[in-house]
Design a protein around this motif. Structure first.
Motif, mmCIF file in Angstrom:
data_model
loop_
_atom_site.group_PDB
_atom_site.id
_atom_site.type_symbol
_atom_site.label_atom_id
_atom_site.label_comp_id
_atom_site.label_asym_id
_atom_site.label_seq_id
_atom_site.Cartn_x
_atom_site.Cartn_y
_atom_site.Cartn_z
ATOM 1 N N GLN A 66 -8.224 -15.276 -7.089
ATOM 2 C CA GLN A 66 -7.064 -14.655 -6.405
ATOM 3 C C GLN A 66 -5.866 -13.967 -7.266
ATOM 4 N N LEU A 67 -5.397 -14.313 -8.033
ATOM 5 C CA LEU A 67 -4.338 -14.648 -8.424
ATOM 6 C C LEU A 67 -4.943 -12.381 -9.607
ATOM 7 N N LEU A 68 -6.525 -12.307 -10.159
ATOM 8 C CA LEU A 68 -6.606 -11.408 -10.088
ATOM 9 C C LEU A 68 -6.347 -9.884 -9.385
ATOM 10 N N LEU A 69 -6.636 -10.652 -8.315
ATOM 11 C CA LEU A 69 -6.543 -9.955 -6.638
ATOM 12 C C LEU A 69 -5.288 -9.455 -6.194
ATOM 13 N N LEU A 70 -3.747 -10.780 -7.131
ATOM 14 C CA LEU A 70 -2.679 -10.513 -7.124
ATOM 15 C C LEU A 70 -2.298 -9.346 -7.782
ATOM 16 N N ALA A 71 -2.869 -9.326 -8.966
ATOM 17 C CA ALA A 71 -1.954 -9.297 -9.768
ATOM 18 C C ALA A 71 -2.712 -7.632 -10.697
ATOM 19 N N ALA A 72 -3.635 -7.866 -10.055
ATOM 20 C CA ALA A 72 -4.120 -5.744 -10.225
ATOM 21 C C ALA A 72 -3.658 -5.066 -9.468
ATOM 22 N N ARG A 73 -3.287 -3.829 -9.890
ATOM 23 C CA ARG A 73 -2.282 -2.690 -9.564
ATOM 24 C C ARG A 73 -4.223 -1.551 -9.141
ATOM 25 N N MET A 128 -17.249 -7.874 3.121
ATOM 26 C CA MET A 128 -16.141 -7.538 4.195
ATOM 27 C C MET A 128 -14.960 -8.476 3.655
ATOM 28 N N ARG A 129 -14.809 -10.017 3.601
ATOM 29 C CA ARG A 129 -15.016 -11.109 3.453
ATOM 30 C C ARG A 129 -13.763 -11.103 2.356
ATOM 31 N N LEU A 130 -13.591 -10.953 1.364
ATOM 32 C CA LEU A 130 -13.372 -11.027 0.128
ATOM 33 C C LEU A 130 -12.344 -9.687 -0.061
ATOM 34 N N THR A 131 -12.812 -8.757 0.347
ATOM 35 C CA THR A 131 -11.568 -7.760 1.075
ATOM 36 C C THR A 131 -10.343 -7.794 1.687
ATOM 37 N N MET A 132 -10.422 -8.745 2.477
ATOM 38 C CA MET A 132 -9.908 -9.106 3.714
ATOM 39 C C MET A 132 -9.053 -10.484 2.984
ATOM 40 N N MET A 133 -9.525 -11.131 1.866
ATOM 41 C CA MET A 133 -8.562 -11.667 1.046
ATOM 42 C C MET A 133 -7.761 -11.002 0.446
ATOM 43 N N ALA A 134 -8.062 -9.390 -0.498
ATOM 44 C CA ALA A 134 -7.241 -9.136 -1.256
ATOM 45 C C ALA A 134 -5.841 -8.717 -0.534
ATOM 46 N N PRO A 135 -4.928 -9.256 -0.980
ATOM 47 C CA PRO A 135 -3.650 -8.867 -1.185
ATOM 48 C C PRO A 135 -3.802 -6.998 -0.330
ATOM 49 N N PRO A 136 -2.116 -6.490 0.780
ATOM 50 C CA PRO A 136 -2.331 -5.310 0.119
ATOM 51 C C PRO A 136 -1.710 -4.806 -1.106
ATOM 52 N N GLY A 137 -1.185 -3.037 -0.466
ATOM 53 C CA GLY A 137 -0.722 -2.612 -2.020
ATOM 54 C C GLY A 137 0.328 -2.891 -1.310
ATOM 55 N N PRO A 138 1.426 -2.192 -2.357
ATOM 56 C CA PRO A 138 2.608 -2.204 -2.160
ATOM 57 C C PRO A 138 3.218 -1.852 -0.673
ATOM 58 N N ALA A 139 4.458 -1.794 -0.214
ATOM 59 C CA ALA A 139 4.930 -1.601 0.669
ATOM 60 C C ALA A 139 5.666 0.437 0.255
ATOM 61 N N GLY A 140 5.005 1.103 1.339
ATOM 62 C CA GLY A 140 5.277 2.385 1.441
ATOM 63 C C GLY A 140 4.760 3.417 0.471
ATOM 64 N N GLN A 141 3.369 3.236 -0.245
ATOM 65 C CA GLN A 141 2.570 3.725 -0.897
ATOM 66 C C GLN A 141 1.712 4.200 0.164
ATOM 67 N N GLY A 142 1.534 5.486 -0.510
ATOM 68 C CA GLY A 142 0.524 6.200 0.389
ATOM 69 C C GLY A 142 1.215 6.435 2.337
ATOM 70 N N ALA A 143 2.140 6.023 2.759
ATOM 71 C CA ALA A 143 2.303 6.558 3.871
ATOM 72 C C ALA A 143 3.522 7.634 3.824
ATOM 73 N N ALA A 144 3.909 8.362 4.694
ATOM 74 C CA ALA A 144 4.730 9.145 4.403
ATOM 75 C C ALA A 144 6.217 8.883 5.024
ATOM 76 N N ARG A 145 7.072 8.791 4.113
ATOM 77 C CA ARG A 145 8.721 8.268 4.204
ATOM 78 C C ARG A 145 9.513 9.256 5.112
ATOM 79 N N ALA A 146 9.542 8.546 6.161
ATOM 80 C CA ALA A 146 11.172 9.252 6.984
ATOM 81 C C ALA A 146 12.171 9.077 6.297
ATOM 82 N N SER A 147 12.897 10.130 6.099
ATOM 83 C CA SER A 147 14.010 9.680 5.560
ATOM 84 C C SER A 147 15.321 10.743 6.634
#
Length: 147
Positions: A66-73, A128-147
């Motif tokens: 869990q720690l490695l999944l959380l810390a790995a970028r 599939m179960r382990l990828t569901m346990m992985a935390p999502p990436g940082p917010a705003g990454q990969g999504a278009a930002r509305a300004s």
């Protein structure tokens, strides 16, 4: 009575398959816990001490996951960590399926085919179960930002 016995047997087999799929995710922590517990027993900890040390070893292994999944970028590091857990699950699925088909299928070739299919099914389920346990990436990454 015979029909009830057949239905009970099928329910038991279905329950064991469900248990296999649920526990396959934890094949690596289980192995680590058994290895540490066996070591503790061999060094004189006794059975209760070995069980406690083994449970702690399994928990630490899963916590490290869990720690490695959380810390790995980078995504590839997360993939390597997940595959380190999926490989023992697939091996466990192979051997579990092989044990079942050896009782029902006489052909060695078909035993191997069904065992490989079972390993793939358990490996994909664990992935599939382990990828569901992985935390999502940082917010705003990969999504278009509305300004």
């Amino acid at each position: 009575m015979i029909i009830l016995a057949i239905l009970a047997t099928l329910a038991g087999i279905a329950g064991l398959c469900w248990l296999l799929f649920n526990l396959a995710v934890f094949a690596l922590p289980l192995f680590a816990g058994i290895a540490v517990g066996s070591w503790a027993h061999a060094t004189g900890a006794g059975i209760p001490g070995a069980v406690i040390v083994g449970a702690i070893g399994a928990a630490v292994t899963f916590g490290l996951f869990q720690l490695l999944l959380l810390a790995a970028r980078p995504a590839w590091i997360k993939l390597v960590v997940i595959l380190a857990f999926v490989a023992p699950a697939a091996i466990a699925g192979y051997h579990a399926t092989l044990g079942i088909v050896k009782l029902t299928i006489p052909s060695d070739t078909w035993q191997l085919v069904f065992s490989i299919v079972g390993a793939a099914a358990v490996g994909v389920t664990a992935f599939m179960r382990l990828t569901m346990m992985a935390p999502p990436g940082p917010a705003g990454q990969g999504a278009a930002r509305a300004s």
